[in-house]
Motif scaffolding. Structure first.
Motif, PDB file in Angstrom:
ATOM      1  N   ALA A   1     -41.752  60.776 103.847  1.00 30.13           N
ATOM      2  CA  ALA A   1     -42.932  60.851 104.532  1.00 30.13           C
ATOM      3  C   ALA A   1     -44.094  61.095 103.316  1.00 30.13           C
ATOM      4  N   GLU A   2     -43.968  62.137 102.772  1.00 37.01           N
ATOM      5  CA  GLU A   2     -44.967  62.708 101.766  1.00 37.01           C
ATOM      6  C   GLU A   2     -45.169  61.397 100.652  1.00 37.01           C
ATOM      7  N   GLU A   3     -44.217  60.970 100.219  1.00 40.53           N
ATOM      8  CA  GLU A   3     -44.373  59.831  99.376  1.00 40.53           C
ATOM      9  C   GLU A   3     -45.425  58.464  99.705  1.00 40.53           C
ATOM     10  N   VAL A   4     -44.887  58.350 101.044  1.00 42.71           N
ATOM     11  CA  VAL A   4     -45.441  57.309 101.597  1.00 42.71           C
ATOM     12  C   VAL A   4     -46.869  57.544 101.738  1.00 42.71           C
ATOM     13  N   SER A   5     -47.285  58.857 102.392  1.00 45.86           N
ATOM     14  CA  SER A   5     -48.589  59.149 102.641  1.00 45.86           C
ATOM     15  C   SER A   5     -49.401  59.099 101.171  1.00 45.86           C
ATOM     16  N   MET A   6     -48.766  59.564 100.241  1.00 47.30           N
ATOM     17  CA  MET A   6     -49.587  59.566  98.923  1.00 47.30           C
ATOM     18  C   MET A   6     -49.889  58.206  98.285  1.00 47.30           C
TER      19      MET A   6
ATOM     20  N   LEU B   1     -38.777  54.935  82.105  1.00 45.60           N
ATOM     21  CA  LEU B   1     -38.527  54.973  83.509  1.00 45.60           C
ATOM     22  C   LEU B   1     -39.786  54.961  84.339  1.00 45.60           C
ATOM     23  N   CYS B   2     -39.925  54.351  85.338  1.00 47.85           N
ATOM     24  CA  CYS B   2     -41.186  54.285  86.230  1.00 47.85           C
ATOM     25  C   CYS B   2     -40.931  54.101  87.696  1.00 47.85           C
ATOM     26  N   ARG B   3     -40.932  54.886  88.721  1.00 49.60           N
ATOM     27  CA  ARG B   3     -40.880  54.464  90.037  1.00 49.60           C
ATOM     28  C   ARG B   3     -42.115  53.920  90.552  1.00 49.60           C
ATOM     29  N   GLY B   4     -41.715  52.899  91.557  1.00 51.70           N
ATOM     30  CA  GLY B   4     -42.627  52.215  92.298  1.00 51.70           C
ATOM     31  C   GLY B   4     -42.500  52.066  93.758  1.00 51.70           C
ATOM     32  N   VAL B   5     -43.595  52.310  94.451  1.00 54.01           N
ATOM     33  CA  VAL B   5     -43.395  52.291  95.891  1.00 54.01           C
ATOM     34  C   VAL B   5     -44.302  50.955  96.499  1.00 54.01           C
ATOM     35  N   VAL B   6     -43.726  50.145  97.569  1.00 54.14           N
ATOM     36  CA  VAL B   6     -44.482  48.998  97.788  1.00 54.14           C
ATOM     37  C   VAL B   6     -44.518  49.349  99.554  1.00 54.14           C
ATOM     38  N   ALA B   7     -45.504  48.809 100.226  1.00 56.56           N
ATOM     39  CA  ALA B   7     -45.659  48.917 101.330  1.00 56.56           C
ATOM     40  C   ALA B   7     -45.611  47.547 102.160  1.00 56.56           C
ATOM     41  N   HIS B   8     -44.984  47.564 103.295  1.00 54.63           N
ATOM     42  CA  HIS B   8     -44.772  46.384 104.264  1.00 54.63           C
ATOM     43  C   HIS B   8     -46.037  46.459 105.302  1.00 54.63           C
ATOM     44  N   LEU B   9     -46.862  45.531 105.319  1.00 61.53           N
ATOM     45  CA  LEU B   9     -47.941  45.704 106.408  1.00 61.53           C
ATOM     46  C   LEU B   9     -47.935  44.569 107.352  1.00 61.53           C
ATOM     47  N   GLU B  10     -48.469  44.758 108.459  1.00 59.03           N
ATOM     48  CA  GLU B  10     -48.674  44.092 109.619  1.00 59.03           C
ATOM     49  C   GLU B  10     -49.872  44.124 110.471  1.00 59.03           C
ATOM     50  N   LEU B  11     -50.574  42.884 110.443  1.00 56.13           N
ATOM     51  CA  LEU B  11     -51.672  42.852 111.155  1.00 56.13           C
ATOM     52  C   LEU B  11     -51.681  43.210 112.960  1.00 56.13           C
ATOM     53  N   PRO B  12     -52.035  44.191 113.467  1.00 54.55           N
ATOM     54  CA  PRO B  12     -51.725  44.506 114.910  1.00 54.55           C
ATOM     55  C   PRO B  12     -52.270  43.156 115.575  1.00 54.55           C
ATOM     56  N   LYS B  13     -51.362  42.983 116.849  1.00 58.98           N
ATOM     57  CA  LYS B  13     -51.647  41.827 117.730  1.00 58.98           C
ATOM     58  C   LYS B  13     -53.088  41.785 118.248  1.00 58.98           C
ATOM     59  N   ASP B  14     -53.736  43.110 118.539  1.00 58.98           N
ATOM     60  CA  ASP B  14     -55.023  43.127 119.215  1.00 58.98           C
ATOM     61  C   ASP B  14     -56.251  42.961 118.136  1.00 58.98           C
TER      62      ASP B  14
ATOM     63  N   ARG C   1     -49.742  37.375 109.476  1.00 58.59           N
ATOM     64  CA  ARG C   1     -49.843  38.736 109.833  1.00 58.59           C
ATOM     65  C   ARG C   1     -48.892  39.651 109.113  1.00 58.59           C
ATOM     66  N   ASN C   2     -48.423  39.233 107.892  1.00 56.26           N
ATOM     67  CA  ASN C   2     -47.260  40.092 106.965  1.00 56.26           C
ATOM     68  C   ASN C   2     -47.634  40.112 105.630  1.00 56.26           C
ATOM     69  N   LEU C   3     -48.029  41.175 105.123  1.00 59.59           N
ATOM     70  CA  LEU C   3     -48.292  41.169 103.654  1.00 59.59           C
ATOM     71  C   LEU C   3     -47.468  42.491 102.987  1.00 59.59           C
ATOM     72  N   ILE C   4     -47.288  42.473 101.777  1.00 59.72           N
ATOM     73  CA  ILE C   4     -46.666  43.308 101.212  1.00 59.72           C
ATOM     74  C   ILE C   4     -47.597  43.812  99.994  1.00 59.72           C
ATOM     75  N   MET C   5     -47.755  45.199 100.105  1.00 57.19           N
ATOM     76  CA  MET C   5     -48.973  45.715  99.170  1.00 57.19           C
ATOM     77  C   MET C   5     -48.133  46.683  98.191  1.00 57.19           C
ATOM     78  N   GLY C   6     -48.566  46.583  96.841  1.00 58.05           N
ATOM     79  CA  GLY C   6     -48.109  47.430  95.857  1.00 58.05           C
ATOM     80  C   GLY C   6     -48.916  47.715  94.729  1.00 58.05           C
ATOM     81  N   SER C   7     -48.556  48.318  93.793  1.00 60.59           N
ATOM     82  CA  SER C   7     -47.231  49.157  93.869  1.00 60.59           C
ATOM     83  C   SER C   7     -47.851  50.471  92.912  1.00 60.59           C
ATOM     84  N   THR C   8     -47.130  51.623  93.285  1.00 59.71           N
ATOM     85  CA  THR C   8     -47.588  52.651  92.600  1.00 59.71           C
ATOM     86  C   THR C   8     -46.846  52.953  91.232  1.00 59.71           C
ATOM     87  N   TRP C   9     -47.202  53.734  90.335  1.00 53.66           N
ATOM     88  CA  TRP C   9     -46.531  53.900  88.884  1.00 53.66           C
ATOM     89  C   TRP C   9     -46.284  55.516  88.858  1.00 53.66           C
TER      90      TRP C   9
END
Length: 384
Positions: A278-283, A220-233, A257-265
């Motif tokens: 919040a801690e897992e997101v930061s790491m 088993l392996c947990r993975g986190v993916v992040a949804h990103l947006e480019l600010p309008k400015d 202006r929309n990307l998905i970035m990953g992934s942790t293992w």
């Protein structure tokens, strides 16, 4: 969904067949729906994976079927479909280790025709992604590779199953059905009295069933993916023509202006919750931004909008690589009331590539009622 489609499609038209799908959070709501959806048939060293040609072919078929079902739905409702299933923009991988330059050059000469591999230098790579960093003047580009929206795709494939049943009924073949139930199944024997066959496609949760605990060779392996947006400015939009990027981390491009970035293992985790603390997101962000900025520095201009997690069921390592596990569970789960249990598992991070072919294999084995219809490599785990 692949198993369900092939059971309905490959069984005789006149047969009576009811397929019930149990999914506690709905189709595409679990780990599969969290995935970034990069689809290609190569290993990290650009070598073709085991049975890559068969897997790629069957996956393309199902994608076309799902897209046709979604387009038909939009046409019937006289609306433009907002459900994008696939971005066909290719994938590029900068070579980040000097020892791999010659390997990538050689592999580009022996690539799969239907998903070829092109070797290119920095200038050619930056024509595709302007801010791409190419450390050793070497990159490989897969023009036919793509990015799939897993949740939308799976839901469209279910719609295709429903359409197929309705089409058969209109032709006078009314013996087939498909249903989905948002229910949790904690005990396999609760299903035994109602079904001739139960197929487990539970991913990491297969290990958590009481009847199978400690019996499956899944890591088993947990993975986190992040949804990103480019600010309008901020400028620096991701071009509609630019491929997604694959490196130590990856970005899947789903808009300018929309990307998905990953992934942790996170190996050994049994946390299947999609909710990320919040801690897992930061790491996760610290790790992913560091890796991604090495090949795409502009990623630091993008901001986090959401983060989700999934639990992978990684298969055992074999001389052929990490291969999924298939087969009949006789000897692992006692049969009850003439119900037979089967499993499709261990797809790991390559479920999109493998699922079409594996679903076809499993449906065929079930319809013939024999494990002999499955490749020996996929059932060898049972002998260990």
């Amino acid at each position: 969904m692949s198993v369900a489609w092939h059971l309905l499609k490959d069984s005789p038209k006149e047969s009576n067949l009811c397929v019930d799908i149990y999914d506690e959070i709905g189709i595409g709501g679990g780990a599969s729906g969290v995935a970034g959806g990069l689809l290609h048939p190569y290993s990290p060293k650009a070598k073709l994976l085991w049975k890559a040609a068969e897997c790629w072919k069957e996956c393309q078929k199902l994608l076309v079927i799902a897209e046709a079902a979604e387009n038909a739905r939009a046409l019937d409702s006289e609306t433009t479909s907002e459900k994008r299933l696939v971005w066909r923009r290719g994938i590029i991988k900068p070579v980040t280790a000097a020892k791999n330059v010659d390997i990538f050059k050689k592999n580009a000469q022996n690539s799969l025709g239907s998903c070829r591999l092109e070797y290119m230098n920095t200038d050619a790579a930056q024509n595709l992604v302007s801010d791409l960093c190419v450390p050793f003047d070497s990159a490989v580009y897969m023009p036919q590779a793509m990015n799939v929206h897993p949740k939308n795709y799976l839901q469209a494939l279910f719609l295709a199953c429903q359409n197929h049943v309705q089409e058969l009924s209109a032709l006078g073949y009314g013996g087939k059905e498909i249903h989905v139930y948002k229910e949790t199944i904690d005990d396999l024997f609760l299903l035994a009295g109602d079904y001739d066959v139960v197929v487990l496609c539970l991913g990491a949760k297969a290990n958590m069933l009481p009847e199978l605990q400690g019996k499956l060779p899944l890591r088993l392996c947990r993975g986190v993916v992040a949804h990103l947006e480019l600010p309008k400015d901020k400028g620096g939009e991701y071009s509609d023509d630019s491929p997604s990027i694959l490196s130590d981390a990856w970005v899947a491009a789903q808009g300018t202006r929309n990307l998905i970035m990953g992934s942790t293992w996170d190996w050994g985790s049994n946390n299947s919750s999609q909710i990320v603390s919040a801690e897992e997101v930061s790491m996760a962000m610290d790790e992913l931004i560091t890796k991604m900025s090495a090949v795409y520095p502009s990623i630091r201009n993008w901001t986090l909008t959401d983060a989700r997690a999934g639990l992978r069921a990684m298969p055992p390592l074999t001389p052929l690589g990490s291969l999924p596990i298939l087969g009949c569970l006789d000897g692992f789960v006692p049969r009850a009331e003439n119900c037979k249990y089967w499993i499709v598992g261990g797809l790991g991070s390559r479920g999109l590539l493998y699922h079409g072919w594996l679903g076809k294999l499993m449906a065929n084995a079930i319809l013939l009622s024999t494990e002999a219809a499955l490749p020996l490599e996929l059932i060898s785990w049972k002998k260990k």
